[in-house]
Motif scaffolding. Structure first.
Motif, PDB file in Angstrom:
ATOM      1  N   LEU A  52       0.828  -1.211   0.000  1.00  0.00           N
ATOM      2  CA  LEU A  52       0.000   0.000   0.000  1.00  0.00           C
ATOM      3  C   LEU A  52       0.864   1.264   0.000  1.00  0.00           C
ATOM      4  CD1 LEU A  52      -2.790  -1.037   2.547  1.00  0.00           C
ATOM      5  CD2 LEU A  52      -3.018  -0.777   0.069  1.00  0.00           C
ATOM      6  N   ALA A  53       1.930   1.240   0.776  1.00  0.00           N
ATOM      7  CA  ALA A  53       2.823   2.404   0.838  1.00  0.00           C
ATOM      8  C   ALA A  53       3.491   2.646  -0.505  1.00  0.00           C
ATOM      9  CB  ALA A  53       3.875   2.202   1.927  1.00  0.00           C
ATOM     10  N   ILE A  54       3.928   1.562  -1.135  1.00  0.00           N
ATOM     11  CA  ILE A  54       4.573   1.691  -2.449  1.00  0.00           C
ATOM     12  C   ILE A  54       3.600   2.239  -3.478  1.00  0.00           C
ATOM     13  CG2 ILE A  54       5.551   0.382  -4.368  1.00  0.00           C
ATOM     14  CD1 ILE A  54       6.885  -1.434  -2.339  1.00  0.00           C
ATOM     15  N   GLN A  55       2.374   1.714  -3.478  1.00  0.00           N
ATOM     16  CA  GLN A  55       1.364   2.188  -4.425  1.00  0.00           C
ATOM     17  C   GLN A  55       1.056   3.670  -4.224  1.00  0.00           C
ATOM     18  OE1 GLN A  55      -2.066  -0.361  -4.118  1.00  0.00           O
ATOM     19  NE2 GLN A  55      -0.946  -2.189  -4.688  1.00  0.00           N
ATOM     20  N   ALA A  56       0.872   4.061  -2.969  1.00  0.00           N
ATOM     21  CA  ALA A  56       0.542   5.457  -2.678  1.00  0.00           C
ATOM     22  C   ALA A  56       1.691   6.392  -3.046  1.00  0.00           C
ATOM     23  CB  ALA A  56       0.201   5.607  -1.195  1.00  0.00           C
ATOM     24  N   LEU A  57       2.889   6.008  -2.672  1.00  0.00           N
ATOM     25  CA  LEU A  57       4.039   6.860  -2.941  1.00  0.00           C
ATOM     26  C   LEU A  57       4.360   6.925  -4.429  1.00  0.00           C
ATOM     27  CD1 LEU A  57       6.275   5.790   0.067  1.00  0.00           C
ATOM     28  CD2 LEU A  57       5.205   8.017  -0.276  1.00  0.00           C
ATOM     29  N   ILE A  96       4.364   9.877  -9.417  1.00  0.00           N
ATOM     30  CA  ILE A  96       3.969  10.014 -10.827  1.00  0.00           C
ATOM     31  C   ILE A  96       3.191  11.304 -11.052  1.00  0.00           C
ATOM     32  CG2 ILE A  96       2.494   9.022 -12.627  1.00  0.00           C
ATOM     33  CD1 ILE A  96       3.252   6.258 -11.526  1.00  0.00           C
ATOM     34  N   LEU A  97       2.274  11.596 -10.121  1.00  0.00           N
ATOM     35  CA  LEU A  97       1.476  12.814 -10.239  1.00  0.00           C
ATOM     36  C   LEU A  97       2.362  14.061 -10.184  1.00  0.00           C
ATOM     37  CD1 LEU A  97      -1.279  14.197 -10.347  1.00  0.00           C
ATOM     38  CD2 LEU A  97      -1.381  14.030  -7.851  1.00  0.00           C
ATOM     39  N   LEU A  98       3.297  14.073  -9.253  1.00  0.00           N
ATOM     40  CA  LEU A  98       4.192  15.223  -9.122  1.00  0.00           C
ATOM     41  C   LEU A  98       5.105  15.347 -10.341  1.00  0.00           C
ATOM     42  CD1 LEU A  98       5.185  14.967  -5.352  1.00  0.00           C
ATOM     43  CD2 LEU A  98       3.733  16.700  -6.411  1.00  0.00           C
ATOM     44  N   THR A  99       5.573  14.212 -10.829  1.00  0.00           N
ATOM     45  CA  THR A  99       6.437  14.242 -12.022  1.00  0.00           C
ATOM     46  C   THR A  99       5.677  14.754 -13.237  1.00  0.00           C
ATOM     47  OG1 THR A  99       7.698  12.349 -11.156  1.00  0.00           O
ATOM     48  CG2 THR A  99       7.924  12.836 -13.498  1.00  0.00           C
ATOM     49  N   ALA A 100       4.437  14.275 -13.384  1.00  0.00           N
ATOM     50  CA  ALA A 100       3.620  14.744 -14.513  1.00  0.00           C
ATOM     51  C   ALA A 100       3.352  16.242 -14.407  1.00  0.00           C
ATOM     52  CB  ALA A 100       2.301  13.968 -14.536  1.00  0.00           C
ATOM     53  N   THR A 101       3.065  16.692 -13.185  1.00  0.00           N
ATOM     54  CA  THR A 101       2.840  18.130 -12.972  1.00  0.00           C
ATOM     55  C   THR A 101       4.094  18.926 -13.296  1.00  0.00           C
ATOM     56  OG1 THR A 101       1.261  17.617 -11.214  1.00  0.00           O
ATOM     57  CG2 THR A 101       2.126  19.864 -11.292  1.00  0.00           C
ATOM     58  N   PHE A 102       5.235  18.407 -12.889  1.00  0.00           N
ATOM     59  CA  PHE A 102       6.515  19.071 -13.144  1.00  0.00           C
ATOM     60  C   PHE A 102       6.759  19.179 -14.650  1.00  0.00           C
ATOM     61  CE2 PHE A 102      11.131  19.169 -13.571  1.00  0.00           C
ATOM     62  CZ  PHE A 102      11.456  20.174 -12.675  1.00  0.00           C
TER      63      PHE A 102
END
Length: 206
Positions: A173-178, A183-189
């Motif tokens: 669960l931790a791996i999936q969430a992180l 991925i979201l932050l990288t895409a935003t960047f």
């Protein structure tokens, strides 16, 4: 948006990414430490139960062999096994992580040992028939202890498996969430970088 604001935004995203990665590393390290504790304490207890069972069975066999064949080599084997069992049980009893159920079985095994020593005293006195009779009265006691040890061993195994399964689930669960957040932050960047270049290109044309 001014270039300074863009840089500030990129900096904030970079810091956030670092925090996400750091959080992942800390979470993974803590989880690994928990797994080590499980493997350390629980598996040590599990192994201790197996060894106690082994010494219990071997000492009972030594007594039977001694009384059946009047061979003092069995007596030597009994004392050797008893010394090892004594050292093992002292180590287990001094460990604060040892469960009370195992300590209770050690106490009961100690009572069996006292009776076994009494059998040997009677044997040394030359009364093999009496020693054999006393040894026979101990059979049910020893069998009950072994059955309880097997039950405790099974409980320990199930407990270890449940804890490891729960820990592995937490890791997943931790791996999936992180990973999702990364991925979201990288895409935003990437989108912000694209917009920045687009704005700069437009500014250069103007």
């Amino acid at each position: 948006m001014s270039q300074r604001k863009w840089l500030a935004l990129f900096g904030a995203l970079a810091v956030l990414l670092v925090l996400v990665i750091t959080s992942f590393i800390i979470q993974l390290r803590n989880t690994n430490e928990r797994i080590e504790v499980i493997h350390g304490e629980r598996l040590d207890s599990y192994q201790a139960i197996e060894e106690i069972m082994y010494y219990n069975i071997e000492r009972a066999n030594a007594i039977r062999g001694l009384l059946a064949y009047d061979d003092r080599r069995f007596l030597e084997a009994y004392y050797s096994m008893s010394q090892r069992a004594k050292e093992l049980k002292a180590s287990i009893a001094s460990d604060p992580s040892t469960p009370s159920s195992l300590l209770d079985l050690l106490y009961r095994d100690g009572i069996w040992e006292q009776e076994a020593d009494r059998v040997l005293v009677i044997y040394e006195a030359g009364n093999i028939d009496e020693a054999t009779a006393v040894a026979e009265t101990m059979t049910d006691q020893r069998q009950t202890i072994l059955e309880d040890l097997r039950s405790l061993k099974k409980m320990q195994y199930n407990d270890i498996r449940k804890q490891l399964t729960a820990t592995q689930r937490e890791i997943d669960l931790a791996i999936q969430a992180l990973l999702s957040l990364a991925i979201l932050l990288t895409a935003t960047f990437i989108i912000l970088v694209f917009l920045l270049f687009k704005i700069r290109k437009k500014t250069d044309h103007d």
